[in-house]
Enzyme design. Structure first.
Site, short mmCIF file in Angstrom:
data_model
loop_
_atom_site.label_atom_id
_atom_site.label_comp_id
_atom_site.label_asym_id
_atom_site.label_seq_id
_atom_site.Cartn_x
_atom_site.Cartn_y
_atom_site.Cartn_z
NE ARG A 138 -4.73 1.35 3.00
CZ ARG A 138 -4.67 2.34 2.35
NH1 ARG A 138 -5.21 2.57 1.21
NH2 ARG A 138 -3.84 3.46 2.72
CE1 TYR B 149 -2.17 -4.99 5.24
CE2 TYR B 149 -1.75 -4.56 3.01
CZ TYR B 149 -1.83 -4.24 4.37
OH TYR B 149 -1.86 -2.85 4.42
CB THR C 220 -1.00 -0.08 1.18
OG1 THR C 220 -1.71 -1.14 1.34
CG2 THR C 220 -1.85 1.15 1.28
CE LYS D 112 1.06 -4.42 6.64
NZ LYS D 112 1.44 -3.66 5.44
CB ILE E 213 4.76 -5.04 7.83
CG1 ILE E 213 5.54 -6.45 7.73
CG2 ILE E 213 4.92 -4.36 6.35
CD1 ILE E 213 4.74 -7.23 6.68
CE1 TYR F 197 -16.88 -2.47 -6.03
CE2 TYR F 197 -17.05 -4.02 -7.53
CZ TYR F 197 -17.56 -2.86 -7.01
OH TYR F 197 -18.64 -2.41 -7.64
#
Length: 290
Positions: A137, A132, A43, A161, A203, A106
């Site tokens: 998000r 992740y 990101t 993560k 991270i 999405y």
């Protein structure tokens, strides 16, 4: 893969918004002196606006500069598993050491769908995979029991993560996971509590600016020196949080540009940090002597 701090690095652009490979090389050299791993095209690296051609050149450059001193982990996630598989093949061709794969966004899935999604991808690469989880998000959450299922079903899935921001969920995950499953914080300000619970590191976005500080914090915890870790966390916690005052990586790009490692240039839909937010970062830099 690593224990301690891995920097999720920015991608430098020039005035024409093309990848600035000279700046990238210098920045990776700087990071590699301190951190335990480099995560490229996550990101923070503005991966959604990086072309396939640029992706290959960026990973090639980072792998070349790092020269096997520390692991290079490539963000390859997408909501299309075939696209992920293509990115994984490019990462392997470039000599990357591992993959960071975000949960699909999405076209969100069920928990069972997440198991199948990651299994489908894991069966088509032999590189180590870090899941992740970032619900803010993606709009979906990898629950602890789902993460464990994915890990147990796939030998090359090595950990996760965790960027849910939910410390109770993270505590649950660490309490139920197999011992060899790695858990990394995706939030700098939660690195200390996550590692105190038994996690393996962070991270980090913050370490783009102060890699030596985040390494000192995480390695103090590894050595059970919680007093030092607490002192570092107390000193830098406000900056860790203010580097998310606007959407990441807008603030960190500005912060890194202040150090001279890149220009303060982003690709749309990201725009330059607001003047008010710049003043907040500037004041914190001055207070901390950065």
């Amino acid at each position: 893969m690593f224990k301690g701090v891995g920097t999720a690095i920015i991608t430098p652009f020039d005035k024409d918004k093309k990848v600035d490979f000279k700046a990238l090389e210098k920045f990776v050299e700087f990071q590699a002196k301190y951190v335990d791993a480099i995560i490229v095209l996550g990101t923070t690296g503005e991966a959604p606006t990086i072309s396939e051609y640029e992706r290959e050149k960026i990973v090639n450059k980072v792998v070349e500069v790092v020269d096997k001193k520390i692991p290079v982990i490539v963000g390859t996630g997408s909501n299309n598993p075939e696209h992920v598989i293509t990115n994984n093949m490019l990462a392997k061709k470039s000599g990357a050491d591992g993959l960071l794969i975000v949960n699909p966004y999405y076209n969100k899935s069920t928990q069972n769908g997440l198991v199948e999604y990651y299994t489908y991808i894991a069966e088509r690469t032999d590189l180590p995979i870090i899941l992740y989880n970032v619900p803010s998000r993606t709009g979906s959450n990898i629950l602890p029991e789902t993460a464990v299922k994915i890990f147990e079903k796939n030998e090359n899935v090595i950990g996760i993560k965790e960027a849910s921001g939910n410390i109770s969920q993270i505590a649950e995950l660490i309490s139920v996971k197999p011992e060899d499953m790695k858990v990394y914080s995706g939030n700098d300000d939660q690195a200390l509590p996550l590692m105190a619970l038994g996690g393996d590191g962070v991270i980090s976005v913050f370490s783009n600016v102060l890699p030596e500080v985040m390494k000192k914090l995480t390695h103090a915890i590894i050595k059970n020196d919680y007093k030092t870790a607490q002192e570092i966390n107390k000193k830098y916690n406000v900056l860790m949080r203010k580097l998310f005052i606007e959407v990441n990586p807008i603030p960190i790009k500005y912060a890194v540009s202040k150090l001279g490692y890149c220009k303060n240039i982003l690709r749309l839909p990201l725009v330059e940090l607001s003047e008010n937010s710049k003043k907040i970062i500037d004041n914190l830099f001055e207070e901390l002597g950065i």
